[in-house]
Design a protein around this motif. Sequence first.
Motif, PDB file in Angstrom:
ATOM      1  N   GLY A 213       1.224  -1.249   0.283  1.00 40.69           N
ATOM      2  CA  GLY A 213      -0.307   0.059   0.298  1.00 40.69           C
ATOM      3  C   GLY A 213       0.934   1.663  -0.071  1.00 40.69           C
ATOM      4  N   VAL A 214       0.240   2.564   0.460  1.00 42.00           N
ATOM      5  CA  VAL A 214       1.166   3.714   0.023  1.00 42.00           C
ATOM      6  C   VAL A 214       0.300   4.225   1.506  1.00 42.00           C
ATOM      7  CG1 VAL A 214       1.072   6.054  -0.873  1.00 42.00           C
ATOM      8  CG2 VAL A 214       0.308   4.261  -2.278  1.00 42.00           C
ATOM      9  N   ALA A 215       2.101   3.789   1.877  1.00 39.34           N
ATOM     10  CA  ALA A 215       1.562   4.913   3.951  1.00 39.34           C
ATOM     11  C   ALA A 215       3.025   5.840   3.528  1.00 39.34           C
ATOM     12  CB  ALA A 215       2.649   3.534   4.463  1.00 39.34           C
ATOM     13  N   ASN A 216       4.412   5.918   2.422  1.00 39.88           N
ATOM     14  CA  ASN A 216       4.611   7.267   3.737  1.00 39.88           C
ATOM     15  C   ASN A 216       4.840   8.462   1.755  1.00 39.88           C
ATOM     16  OD1 ASN A 216       7.063   6.339   1.699  1.00 39.88           O
ATOM     17  ND2 ASN A 216       7.497   5.301   3.597  1.00 39.88           N
ATOM     18  N   GLU A 217       6.008   8.863   1.935  1.00 39.08           N
ATOM     19  CA  GLU A 217       6.042   9.928   0.940  1.00 39.08           C
ATOM     20  C   GLU A 217       6.881   9.714   0.018  1.00 39.08           C
ATOM     21  OE1 GLU A 217       8.040  13.298   2.663  1.00 39.08           O
ATOM     22  OE2 GLU A 217       5.660  14.175   3.200  1.00 39.08           O
ATOM     23  N   GLU A 218       7.925   8.635   0.008  1.00 40.08           N
ATOM     24  CA  GLU A 218       8.839   7.248  -0.716  1.00 40.08           C
ATOM     25  C   GLU A 218       7.447   6.773  -1.596  1.00 40.08           C
ATOM     26  OE1 GLU A 218      10.979   4.986  -0.009  1.00 40.08           O
ATOM     27  OE2 GLU A 218      11.547   4.393  -1.266  1.00 40.08           O
ATOM     28  N   ASN A 219       6.735   6.555  -1.079  1.00 37.29           N
ATOM     29  CA  ASN A 219       6.044   5.190  -1.072  1.00 37.29           C
ATOM     30  C   ASN A 219       4.795   6.172  -2.797  1.00 37.29           C
ATOM     31  OD1 ASN A 219       4.691   3.175   1.322  1.00 37.29           O
ATOM     32  ND2 ASN A 219       6.959   3.045  -0.010  1.00 37.29           N
ATOM     33  N   LEU A 220       4.922   7.179  -2.387  1.00 36.26           N
ATOM     34  CA  LEU A 220       3.583   7.959  -3.166  1.00 36.26           C
ATOM     35  C   LEU A 220       4.368   8.441  -4.004  1.00 36.26           C
ATOM     36  CD1 LEU A 220       1.175   9.425  -2.990  1.00 36.26           C
ATOM     37  CD2 LEU A 220       1.738  11.555  -1.611  1.00 36.26           C
ATOM     38  N   GLU A 221       5.782   8.820  -3.993  1.00 33.40           N
ATOM     39  CA  GLU A 221       6.254   9.228  -5.096  1.00 33.40           C
ATOM     40  C   GLU A 221       7.108   8.243  -5.750  1.00 33.40           C
ATOM     41  OE1 GLU A 221       9.582  11.652  -3.857  1.00 33.40           O
ATOM     42  OE2 GLU A 221      11.419  11.399  -5.794  1.00 33.40           O
ATOM     43  N   LEU A 222       7.035   7.623  -5.147  1.00 30.89           N
ATOM     44  CA  LEU A 222       7.751   6.299  -6.434  1.00 30.89           C
ATOM     45  C   LEU A 222       6.432   5.468  -6.940  1.00 30.89           C
ATOM     46  CD1 LEU A 222       9.767   3.969  -7.724  1.00 30.89           C
ATOM     47  CD2 LEU A 222       9.205   2.444  -5.418  1.00 30.89           C
ATOM     48  N   ILE A 223       5.189   5.774  -6.540  1.00 33.72           N
ATOM     49  CA  ILE A 223       4.090   5.121  -6.973  1.00 33.72           C
ATOM     50  C   ILE A 223       3.339   6.354  -8.891  1.00 33.72           C
ATOM     51  CG2 ILE A 223       2.384   6.064  -5.799  1.00 33.72           C
ATOM     52  CD1 ILE A 223       2.285   2.612  -7.860  1.00 33.72           C
ATOM     53  N   ARG A 224       3.842   7.700  -8.035  1.00 29.18           N
ATOM     54  CA  ARG A 224       3.012   8.473  -8.973  1.00 29.18           C
ATOM     55  C   ARG A 224       4.361   7.999 -10.312  1.00 29.18           C
ATOM     56  NH1 ARG A 224       1.653  13.051  -5.063  1.00 29.18           N
ATOM     57  NH2 ARG A 224      -0.768  12.653  -4.872  1.00 29.18           N
ATOM     58  N   ILE A 225       5.613   8.135 -10.044  1.00 28.91           N
ATOM     59  CA  ILE A 225       6.536   8.166 -11.385  1.00 28.91           C
ATOM     60  C   ILE A 225       6.272   6.806 -11.742  1.00 28.91           C
ATOM     61  CG2 ILE A 225       9.216   7.890 -12.069  1.00 28.91           C
ATOM     62  CD1 ILE A 225       9.402   9.507  -8.648  1.00 28.91           C
ATOM     63  N   ALA A 226       5.907   5.683 -11.235  1.00 27.97           N
ATOM     64  CA  ALA A 226       6.122   4.317 -11.838  1.00 27.97           C
ATOM     65  C   ALA A 226       4.153   4.257 -12.894  1.00 27.97           C
ATOM     66  CB  ALA A 226       5.590   3.667 -10.964  1.00 27.97           C
ATOM     67  N   ARG A 227       3.479   5.297 -12.179  1.00 26.40           N
ATOM     68  CA  ARG A 227       2.364   5.236 -12.919  1.00 26.40           C
ATOM     69  C   ARG A 227       1.905   6.445 -14.271  1.00 26.40           C
ATOM     70  NH1 ARG A 227      -2.234   2.721 -14.337  1.00 26.40           N
ATOM     71  NH2 ARG A 227      -1.580   2.636 -16.027  1.00 26.40           N
ATOM     72  N   GLU A 228       3.707   6.713 -14.329  1.00 26.77           N
ATOM     73  CA  GLU A 228       3.160   8.161 -15.692  1.00 26.77           C
ATOM     74  C   GLU A 228       3.800   7.298 -16.674  1.00 26.77           C
ATOM     75  OE1 GLU A 228       5.961  11.811 -14.906  1.00 26.77           O
ATOM     76  OE2 GLU A 228       4.124  12.159 -13.966  1.00 26.77           O
ATOM     77  N   ARG A 229       5.278   6.371 -15.939  1.00 27.57           N
ATOM     78  CA  ARG A 229       6.007   5.891 -16.961  1.00 27.57           C
ATOM     79  C   ARG A 229       5.421   4.669 -17.015  1.00 27.57           C
ATOM     80  NH1 ARG A 229      11.694   7.609 -14.113  1.00 27.57           N
ATOM     81  NH2 ARG A 229      10.600  10.541 -14.034  1.00 27.57           N
ATOM     82  N   THR A 230       4.781   3.772 -17.322  1.00 34.58           N
ATOM     83  CA  THR A 230       4.398   2.607 -16.939  1.00 34.58           C
ATOM     84  C   THR A 230       2.669   2.250 -17.832  1.00 34.58           C
ATOM     85  OG1 THR A 230       5.048   1.889 -14.912  1.00 34.58           O
ATOM     86  CG2 THR A 230       4.034  -0.206 -16.210  1.00 34.58           C
ATOM     87  N   LYS A 231       3.006   1.367 -19.153  1.00 36.48           N
ATOM     88  CA  LYS A 231       1.356   1.512 -19.151  1.00 36.48           C
ATOM     89  C   LYS A 231       0.337   0.441 -18.943  1.00 36.48           C
ATOM     90  CE  LYS A 231       3.767   0.781 -24.520  1.00 36.48           C
ATOM     91  NZ  LYS A 231       5.208   0.608 -24.069  1.00 36.48           N
ATOM     92  N   PHE A 232       1.088  -0.517 -18.190  1.00 41.33           N
ATOM     93  CA  PHE A 232       0.023  -1.250 -17.678  1.00 41.33           C
ATOM     94  C   PHE A 232       0.473  -1.593 -15.319  1.00 41.33           C
ATOM     95  CE2 PHE A 232      -2.671  -5.365 -17.082  1.00 41.33           C
ATOM     96  CZ  PHE A 232      -3.837  -4.870 -17.554  1.00 41.33           C
ATOM     97  N   LEU A 233      -0.994  -1.068 -15.039  1.00 38.52           N
ATOM     98  CA  LEU A 233      -0.356  -1.409 -13.481  1.00 38.52           C
ATOM     99  C   LEU A 233      -0.701  -1.902 -13.019  1.00 38.52           C
ATOM    100  CD1 LEU A 233       1.699   0.165 -12.193  1.00 38.52           C
ATOM    101  CD2 LEU A 233      -0.176   2.141 -11.690  1.00 38.52           C
ATOM    102  N   ILE A 234      -0.458  -3.008 -12.664  1.00 37.94           N
ATOM    103  CA  ILE A 234      -1.071  -4.549 -11.975  1.00 37.94           C
ATOM    104  C   ILE A 234      -0.898  -3.784 -10.019  1.00 37.94           C
ATOM    105  CG2 ILE A 234      -0.864  -6.495 -11.129  1.00 37.94           C
ATOM    106  CD1 ILE A 234      -0.194  -7.038 -14.411  1.00 37.94           C
TER     107      ILE A 234
END
Lengths: 182, 238, 538
Positions: A61-82
């Motif tokens: 899950g998204v628990a801290n600021e690092e998680n949040l930053e990483l998931i946003r980057i990953a979403r931006e740069r990924t076609k299919f997120l699971i």
Amino acid sequence: MAKIKLATIWLCGCSGCHMSFLDLDEWLLELAEKVDVVYSPVASDVKEYPEDVDVCLVEGGVANEENLELIRIARERTKFLISFGDCAVTANVPALRNMLGGAEPVLKRCYLELGDANPQLPNFPGIVPELLDRVRPVHELVHVDLFMPGCPPPADRIQATIEPLLRGEKPVMEGREMIKFG
Amino acid sequence: MSVKTLTIDGVDVAIEEGATLLTAAKEAGVHIPTLCHLEGVTDVGACRLCLVEIEGINKLLPACVTEVSEGMKVHTNTETLQEYRRMVVEMLFSEGNHICAVCVVNGNCQLQDAAIEVGMDHTRFPYRFPQRDVDVSHDRFGLDHNRCILCTRCVRVCDEIEGAHVWDVAGRGPASRIISGLAQPWGEVEACTSCGKCVDACPTGSLFRKGSTVAEMEKDRGKVEFLVTAREEHKWTR
Amino acid sequence: MDLTELQEIAEAERQAQKSIRVHCCTSTGCQAANSLGVKKNLEGAVKAADLGDRVQVVGVGCMGFCGRGPLVEIDPQDKLYEEVTPDDAASIIESLNGGTATANEGDLNHPFFARQMRIVRETSGKIDPERIEEYIAAGGYQSLYKVIHDMTPAEVVDQISKSGLRGRGGGGYPTGLKWATMAKMPGEQKYVICNADEGDPGAFMDRSVLESDPHRVLEGMAIAGYAVGATQAFIYVRAEYPLAIDRLQKAIKQAKRLSLLGSQIFGSPFDFKVDIRIGAGAFVCGEETALIASVEGGRGLPRPRPPYPAQSGLWGCPTLINNVETFANIAVIIREGAEWYANIGTEKSKGTKVFALTGKIRNNGLIEVPMGITLREIVEEMGGGVPDGEVKAVQTGGPSGGCIPASLLDTPVDYDSLVTIGSMMGSGGMVVMDETTSMIEVAQFYMEFCRGETCGKCIPCRVGTVQMYQALTKILKGEATMRDIEQLEQLCGMVKDTSLCGLGQTAPNPVMSTLRYFRDEYLVLLQDSPNGKVAVKS
């Protein structure tokens, strides 16, 4: 044909989903022929999440600021997120802390009330990421393309999810074998 | 006794007057999902999982309390119903704190089964993460409000089968909760006969038998020492 | 008690009444503005001026113009004084001898009064609600006599059916049909219940009727009891209406004393007892099955219908439940005839409706208007429009109703037209909003209300109202996207279709109607606003 670029990321979870992924044993070799693992805590040493990723498995899950930053980057740069496993899908065990209220009471409970030798709050701005007020499932923050519940999802389920994707098909997430929580 | 004939998902059924649609569906071999329904106690029509469409009636009706009537044409699994059922189950997951991985009934839970049945791979509703209590004041059983879905099966089984009426519901809306006695700790309610019917009636892990959780795996480390002392020194003290 | 005695009481009362009556409103609204102080000073002034032989001060019920209370009316001079203070009292009494009153004089020819048609409220504000004699002097209990002596129960039901009266609690179910069903039900024991659990924010019609003219409701209930074969009745009043409860208690006592309630009414074999049950503050108890559960002493939870209360109601017996205002129409229908009543209103909505006109409007208060009048006539002519600016929307039907945009103000007020445009008649709350009102905040307000008032029994209502409230909050914070709107709409549809009782089935209405008519207000707040505007925080 160019290999599929696969990433896995590990947010707030126990790494059990990744361990379960490793339970795929010899199928991993088959997988390795079809994909390039471009980013993963267990299968690469890349520090920066790369561009143009085809598929990303998100554990936790998204628990801290690092998680949040990483998931946003990953979403931006990924076609299919699971969303990979219960923590990503429901926030699961890490979310048990949500019942205490915000980040403050959680830290106090953990480091002051239960701290034994030298109770103090962890504080190292820039090094220790700040906790978010609540642990939240991934899809509450970014768009998710597929959900694979399970704590952890058994290896068979992982394989049954990824295999169709490799053929360009969407897996059918139905029935006890595929979507049972826990 | 008069008999009514009707069709459920195209299957013809003949059943005695006064029977519910749920019974008739069973007769027709049509499965309708339920949660608050429990064979043997009064139905309340609260969970809305068993809602069905009836031709000529513009309201969805709960199969568990709707009586059959002549010539009814019932549809139990339309696309709308499937969507609504999934939303009902998603609502339940978003409402409480349902963490299957650490639950005593993981793999043996009717809410979990319902989620699988309605095809829920995640909930679209934001989780509420409410602050709720656990009551372990009873000798043999526990009540975890985090996992309660307010189906009131415990309330009905205790009232109608055991005749003790230990359980009831207090509060309104999102603040509703199951209470024992006059909102006392369960262990202090003298009316409770410790029969355990409520535990068996509970569809989730909300009511559970003690000793089944991980934290309760207590070991009696002193037992060996006691036995040795008893055998060698004939002293039966601990 | 027979007709002669009833007429004797009426005659004696008329003889005793002074030639000039100074009516001072003693309803809750005016009392809150110190009308009791005004009344006391008026009485003092009458005494001081030694006018006691021809002037009497009467504490009466609601005159309707609640926003300008305390109200004092001089009968028969037809003078109305507004916002009267105790200091004005002496001058008002002096004005009877040619002096000048210091209080504001209201205009009884204003459309607010002139456009009204008073059936339910015909004696509201004209009689002392605490004295049965005044009600009898105004023709009260004669309809009850008429049905018992001159009509069979079937004829009474027939009259009500022919009148076209529909339930005034909001649903609009044909009253005659309900009575006919009840009358046909077998069984020794049947009940009549009057639903006085008026809970909609902004609605106070029923309270006013009970405070101003309790006997009218009792008479309507007794006629109903005679028509359907019930001998026991309950009035379920919310505890928040202490004055209404007090006046009802007095009224029941007085009616019993005169044998107008109780055993062998008017010397016939017809018995009819009325008891009061007081609600404990749950909005859901206005829903008939929850109300029945509450009267039975249980938790106020609704249960699935069918069976309807007429089939299986209070303690499993056939039970007739009507709203206060419905019962208040009955005596007049019997007196004037079904045909007369059916000539008022529209084709499918007969008679009049009482509305509580509130919000951003010049003339606040209670009005009784014939069905079919347009919203524009009510809001702009009678209500005098918005004090500054323009009407933006009118909310009818409370948490179950919808927001009607100004563009639809020419809609006639009747059951079916209001439903067509996504609102409903409801019990009669009518809240006017001006351009400064955020419609999303309005929707959020009603959802907050429903969230707190859902009983918690069925899942769609218990969880759905919470989720709808959260979604609206998210939108207001500027954190939502188009996806949230789509999800909200889907959720509204689901809660409406799957909830167990009327509370849940109608709870999404304020959201759905604002999404329908004020969609732009939602869209402009979205992060991915299609208008290209930047999301703004409210």
